[in-house]
Design a protein around this motif. Structure first.
Motif, PDB file in Angstrom:
ATOM      1  N   GLU A   1       0.834  -1.205   0.000  1.00 51.41           N
ATOM      2  CA  GLU A   1       0.000   0.000   0.000  1.00 51.41           C
ATOM      3  C   GLU A   1       0.867   1.253   0.000  1.00 51.41           C
ATOM      4  O   GLU A   1       0.515   2.259  -0.623  1.00 51.41           O
TER       5      GLU A   1
ATOM      6  N   ARG B   1      -6.645   9.014   1.952  1.00 48.35           N
ATOM      7  CA  ARG B   1      -7.253   7.690   2.015  1.00 48.35           C
ATOM      8  C   ARG B   1      -8.465   7.716   2.950  1.00 48.35           C
ATOM      9  O   ARG B   1      -8.469   8.429   3.960  1.00 48.35           O
TER      10      ARG B   1
ATOM     11  N   SER C   1      -8.275   2.170   0.986  1.00 40.40           N
ATOM     12  CA  SER C   1      -7.427   3.043   0.182  1.00 40.40           C
ATOM     13  C   SER C   1      -8.224   3.966  -0.736  1.00 40.40           C
ATOM     14  O   SER C   1      -7.632   4.710  -1.520  1.00 40.40           O
TER      15      SER C   1
END
Length: 205
Positions: free
Chosen positions: A40, A108, A145
């Motif tokens: 990520e 996010r 995300s």
């Protein structure tokens, strides 16, 4: 060319796998933002590199005043980054180059849920999102995300049908800190939140 049915990787891994300082810095960011894994983080870094690369290319092309296509692409890039919340109004390509990794990660959904005081920690915010407890308006978002667009921050809420929607639920943040502060006093980044939680009560030094 690879198998068409398999998605291609959309991020770049570090060129050298064993660099102590980089590994330590990545671990700190991973913990700070409650990321599931370094993938990520690498995706966010790749997004940042792409944005900066576009800006540098457009800056070089802007020297040619007759390149109207470059001017149009510049406006499109700035408008898109504004919609995503990475830049403010009247930003320039130089402002794009000033965008850092934290600004990318702050957009996010997981981070925004935490910053709004709906969760105690970024990790708990991730759990709320993944379990389908978070709505943006009437849409249920289960992807931590997900990039929160400008104007969507105010629409983030816990699904009223969920038990944790009750502010007195034992898993919800308690009175201390910024969690119950008015919206104007809410932190806008993880760094601000950490600074607020570390500040002495009552503003004492």
């Amino acid at each position: 060319m690879g198998q068409p049915k398999f998605n291609r990787r959309k991020y770049d891994k570090p060129s050298h796998p064993w660099q102590g300082e980089r590994i330590k810095a990545e671990k700190e960011v991973k913990v700070k933002f409650g990321l599931k894994n370094k993938t990520e983080l690498w995706k966010a870094q790749s997004r940042l590199r792409d944005i900066r690369g576009q800006a540098r290319g457009l800056i070089a092309r802007a020297r040619n005043v007759s390149d109207t296509q470059a001017q149009a692409e510049t406006q499109q890039l700035l408008a898109r980054l504004n919609r995503l919340g990475y830049l403010g109004e009247n930003a320039t390509l130089n402002d794009v180059l000033a965008v850092d990794l934290e600004r990318i990660l702050n957009r996010r959904l997981q981070t925004q849920v935490y910053l709004k005081g709906l969760a105690r920690t970024p990790n708990q915010a991730r759990q709320f999102v993944s379990h389908g407890c978070i709505l943006i308006g009437e849409r249920r978002i289960t992807v931590p995300s997900y990039i929160v667009r400008r104007g969507e921050e105010e629409a983030i809420l816990i699904d009223p049908k969920k038990a944790i929607a009750d502010e007195n639920h034992p898993v919800r943040p308690k009175a201390a800190g910024f969690d119950n502060a008015p919206a104007a006093a809410q932190p806008t980044s993880i760094s601000d939140a950490i600074a607020a939680s570390a500040a002495p009560a009552g503003g004492e030094s």
